[in-house]
Design an enzyme around this catalytic site. Structure first.
Site, PDB file in Angstrom:
ATOM      1  N   ASP A 117       5.189  -4.835   6.256  1.00 28.26           N
ATOM      2  CA  ASP A 117       5.703  -6.069   6.377  1.00 28.26           C
ATOM      3  C   ASP A 117       5.774  -7.325   5.447  1.00 28.26           C
ATOM      4  OD1 ASP A 117       2.991  -6.364   6.653  1.00 28.26           O
ATOM      5  OD2 ASP A 117       3.324  -8.272   8.144  1.00 28.26           O
TER       6      ASP A 117
ATOM      7  N   GLY B 215       0.949  -1.206  -0.017  1.00 26.73           N
ATOM      8  CA  GLY B 215       0.096   0.056  -0.044  1.00 26.73           C
ATOM      9  C   GLY B 215       0.814   1.307  -0.077  1.00 26.73           C
TER      10      GLY B 215
ATOM     11  N   ASP C 110       2.279  -0.697  11.728  1.00 27.42           N
ATOM     12  CA  ASP C 110       2.135  -2.242  12.286  1.00 27.42           C
ATOM     13  C   ASP C 110       3.749  -2.755  12.463  1.00 27.42           C
ATOM     14  OD1 ASP C 110       2.594  -2.173   9.529  1.00 27.42           O
ATOM     15  OD2 ASP C 110       0.747  -3.714   9.115  1.00 27.42           O
TER      16      ASP C 110
ATOM     17  N   ARG D 218      -5.391  -2.057   9.034  1.00 28.12           N
ATOM     18  CA  ARG D 218      -5.480  -3.721   9.010  1.00 28.12           C
ATOM     19  C   ARG D 218      -5.621  -4.226  10.457  1.00 28.12           C
ATOM     20  NH1 ARG D 218      -2.745  -6.337   4.100  1.00 28.12           N
ATOM     21  NH2 ARG D 218      -1.958  -4.522   3.005  1.00 28.12           N
TER      22      ARG D 218
ATOM     23  N   ARG E   1       0.790  -5.001  -5.538  1.00 26.87           N
ATOM     24  CA  ARG E   1       0.864  -6.345  -4.727  1.00 26.87           C
ATOM     25  C   ARG E   1       1.131  -7.276  -5.855  1.00 26.87           C
ATOM     26  NH1 ARG E   1      -2.936  -3.426  -1.247  1.00 26.87           N
ATOM     27  NH2 ARG E   1      -1.685  -2.919   0.515  1.00 26.87           N
TER      28      ARG E   1
ATOM     29  N   ASP F 137      -0.261   2.011   8.380  1.00 22.35           N
ATOM     30  CA  ASP F 137      -0.495   1.236   9.423  1.00 22.35           C
ATOM     31  C   ASP F 137       0.455   1.295  10.852  1.00 22.35           C
ATOM     32  OD1 ASP F 137      -2.216   0.335   7.558  1.00 22.35           O
ATOM     33  OD2 ASP F 137      -1.424  -1.374   7.088  1.00 22.35           O
TER      34      ASP F 137
ATOM     35  N   THR G 277       4.313   2.491   5.428  1.00 18.26           N
ATOM     36  CA  THR G 277       3.090   1.977   5.493  1.00 18.26           C
ATOM     37  C   THR G 277       2.284   2.999   6.460  1.00 18.26           C
ATOM     38  OG1 THR G 277       1.613   0.273   6.477  1.00 18.26           O
ATOM     39  CG2 THR G 277       3.890   0.343   7.052  1.00 18.26           C
TER      40      THR G 277
HETATM   41  P1  ADP Z   1       2.953  -4.257   2.469  1.00 13.47           P
HETATM   42  O1  ADP Z   1       4.320  -4.410   2.214  1.00 13.47           O
HETATM   43  O2  ADP Z   1       2.378  -2.859   2.831  1.00 13.47           O
HETATM   44  O3  ADP Z   1       2.717  -5.044   3.917  1.00 13.47           O
HETATM   45  P2  ADP Z   1       1.624  -6.416   1.452  1.00 13.47           P
HETATM   46  O4  ADP Z   1       1.503  -7.263   2.297  1.00 13.47           O
HETATM   47  O5  ADP Z   1       0.542  -6.440   0.301  1.00 13.47           O
HETATM   48  O6  ADP Z   1       1.879  -4.991   1.527  1.00 13.47           O
HETATM   49  O7  ADP Z   1       2.964  -7.035   0.657  1.00 13.47           O
HETATM   50  C1  ADP Z   1       3.516  -6.440  -0.446  1.00 13.47           C
HETATM   51  C2  ADP Z   1       4.128  -7.494  -1.325  1.00 13.47           C
HETATM   52  O8  ADP Z   1       5.330  -8.004  -0.718  1.00 13.47           O
HETATM   53  C3  ADP Z   1       3.270  -8.475  -1.984  1.00 13.47           C
HETATM   54  O9  ADP Z   1       2.467  -8.140  -3.007  1.00 13.47           O
HETATM   55  C4  ADP Z   1       4.329  -9.483  -2.506  1.00 13.47           C
HETATM   56  O10 ADP Z   1       4.884  -9.074  -3.591  1.00 13.47           O
HETATM   57  C5  ADP Z   1       5.432  -9.299  -1.287  1.00 13.47           C
HETATM   58  N1  ADP Z   1       5.300 -10.269  -0.197  1.00 13.47           N
HETATM   59  C6  ADP Z   1       4.184 -10.487   0.700  1.00 13.47           C
HETATM   60  N2  ADP Z   1       4.235 -11.381   1.648  1.00 13.47           N
HETATM   61  C7  ADP Z   1       5.313 -12.044   1.014  1.00 13.47           C
HETATM   62  C8  ADP Z   1       6.101 -13.360   1.398  1.00 13.47           C
HETATM   63  N3  ADP Z   1       5.614 -13.865   2.497  1.00 13.47           N
HETATM   64  N4  ADP Z   1       6.940 -13.797   0.773  1.00 13.47           N
HETATM   65  C9  ADP Z   1       7.833 -13.073  -0.373  1.00 13.47           C
HETATM   66  N5  ADP Z   1       6.998 -11.896  -0.703  1.00 13.47           N
HETATM   67  C10 ADP Z   1       6.035 -11.472  -0.138  1.00 13.47           C
HETATM   68  O1  F6P Z   2      -1.781  -1.321   4.442  1.00  7.88           O
HETATM   69  C1  F6P Z   2      -2.307  -0.018   4.018  1.00  7.88           C
HETATM   70  C2  F6P Z   2      -3.692  -0.172   3.866  1.00  7.88           C
HETATM   71  O2  F6P Z   2      -4.171   1.126   3.648  1.00  7.88           O
HETATM   72  C3  F6P Z   2      -4.577  -0.730   5.246  1.00  7.88           C
HETATM   73  O3  F6P Z   2      -4.705   0.264   6.038  1.00  7.88           O
HETATM   74  C4  F6P Z   2      -5.762  -1.209   4.345  1.00  7.88           C
HETATM   75  O4  F6P Z   2      -6.498  -2.192   5.014  1.00  7.88           O
HETATM   76  C5  F6P Z   2      -5.139  -1.921   3.046  1.00  7.88           C
HETATM   77  O5  F6P Z   2      -4.158  -1.346   2.965  1.00  7.88           O
HETATM   78  C6  F6P Z   2      -6.286  -1.630   1.899  1.00  7.88           C
HETATM   79  O6  F6P Z   2      -5.510  -2.204   0.874  1.00  7.88           O
HETATM   80  P1  F6P Z   2      -5.914  -1.993  -0.604  1.00  7.88           P
HETATM   81  O7  F6P Z   2      -5.209  -0.828  -1.144  1.00  7.88           O
HETATM   82  O8  F6P Z   2      -5.519  -3.394  -1.445  1.00  7.88           O
HETATM   83  O9  F6P Z   2      -7.459  -1.833  -0.628  1.00  7.88           O
END
Ligand code: ADP
Ligand code: F6P
Length: 321
Positions: free
Chosen positions: A103, A11, A130, A172, A72, A128, A126
């Site tokens: 994360d 995000g 978090d 989240r 993502r 969040d 982020t």
């Molecule tokens: P954020 O980084 O904000 O937490 P996401 O959870 O959507 O956002 O993760 C971003 C991207 O990081 C995912 O779309 C994926 O490409 C990669 N990713 C997430 N989880 C994993 C994982 N367990 N192993 C490898 N890559 C990951």
């Molecule tokens: O991680 C950032 C965030 O804005 C969260 O607070 C929210 O739950 C999520 O992303 C929304 O994700 P998306 O852009 O996929 O709807």
């Protein structure tokens, strides 16, 4: 190390642009070549890698979103795609990579580092807040200020009509946006996923507030607890009378010009990240603890358990009475 790349992932968050700018300029000023990657890990896999200069990052410090775009990329959880990404970086002789994200992005960064030796440094980007290892993430401060401004506006109209208002905010599974905006906005109640949601107690509180003459009742609800409409129904079922309105703030929380705090963090995080890469160090994530810019091992940072600030929450509850 001569060449590094930078990407934004997950995000988007206000301050990502300021951070891309700072990484690029610190690195170039330190003698490194800098490459941008389009759309996070998707661009890494699809070889969307391009060289940047200092002018590539002109006039972006004040903009929300990310000029590098983000995505993502679910396939990045599979080794064969991580391998493709590592090979693409290798073809450009790029040895260091700065990943700005949350994360999930850190998990991808950890795999790149541990499986293929790419010297990755994570910067927490982020809204969040978090991530357990850092007190603040990039974007959180701006988002909380956006929520605060919404609370102010909602308070005006709710007071005029003697209404209860449920304001649903993002985050989240983390209640920090709700907690900080709730305390700053003088909310009567704050509901976060880290704590049990006691509906009968909330109903009693709203009734007491009505009895003692409060003309509005703001409940800041973190999305990780439940949806605003669901809570409204539960309050009605629990016996709250009178008008209850809901507002889900949604994506408005993710955009906007970054606050001074986020721009400062962007610059400080970027400098720490580039300094580590200049020392040929990878596998770290930078952050801020007790007002000091720090770096932790990525694996350790991801393994840490988040501790919710219950003391601050209790203070917020007292102030809302
Ligand atoms: P954020 O980084 O904000 O937490 P996401 O959870 O959507 O956002 O993760 C971003 C991207 O990081 C995912 O779309 C994926 O490409 C990669 N990713 C997430 N989880 C994993 C994982 N367990 N192993 C490898 N890559 C990951
Ligand atoms: O991680 C950032 C965030 O804005 C969260 O607070 C929210 O739950 C999520 O992303 C929304 O994700 P998306 O852009 O996929 O709807």
């Amino acid at each position: 190390m001569k060449k590094i790349a930078v990407l934004t992932s997950g995000g988007d968050a206000p301050g990502m642009n300021a951070c891309v700018r700072a990484v690029t300029r610190y690195a170039i000023n330190s003698g490194l070549e800098v490459y941008g990657v389009e759309r996070g890990y998707t661009g890494l896999v699809n070889n969307k890698i391009f060289q940047m200069n200092k002018r590539s990052v002109s006039d972006i410090i004040q903009r929300g979103g990310t000029i590098l775009k983000t995505s993502r990329c679910p396939e990045f959880k599979e080794k064969e795609y991580i391998q493709i990404a590592a090979d693409n970086l290798d073809a450009y002789e790029i040895e260091g990579l700065v990943v700005i994200g949350g994360d999930g992005s850190y998990r991808g960064a950890k795999d790149l580092y541990e499986m293929f030796g790419v010297k990755v440094i994570g910067i927490p980007g982020t809204i969040d807040n978090d991530l357990a290892y850092t007190d603040y993430t990039l974007g959180f401060d701006t988002t909380v200020n956006t929520v605060l401004s919404a609370i102010n506006n909602l308070r005006d109209t709710m007071t005029s009509h003697d209404r209860v208002c449920i304001i649903e905010v993002m985050g989240r599974k983390c209640g920090d946006i709700a907690l900080y905006a709730g305390i700053g906005g003088g909310a009567e109640s704050i509901l976060v996923p880290e704590l049990e949601c006691n509906i009968p107690a909330l109903v009693r509180k709203i009734k007491v507030n009505q009895r003692i003459g409060k003309t509005s009742d703001i409940i800041v609800l973190a999305e990780g607890v439940m949806k605003a409409e669901e809570l409204k129904q539960q309050l009605k079922d629990g016996g709250v009378t009178g008008s209850i309105k809901t507002t889900t703030l949604g994506y408005i929380q993710r955009g906007g010009t970054p606050s001074m705090q986020d721009r400062l963090l962007a610059a400080q995080f970027a400098k720490k990240a580039v300094d580590l890469l200049l020392q040929d160090i990878g596998g770290k994530v930078v952050g801020i603890r007790d007002n000091h810019i720090i770096a932790d091992d990525i694996a350790e940072a991801l393994a840490r358990e988040r501790v919710f600030n219950k003391e601050l929450y209790d203070e917020a509850v007292t102030l809302g009475l």
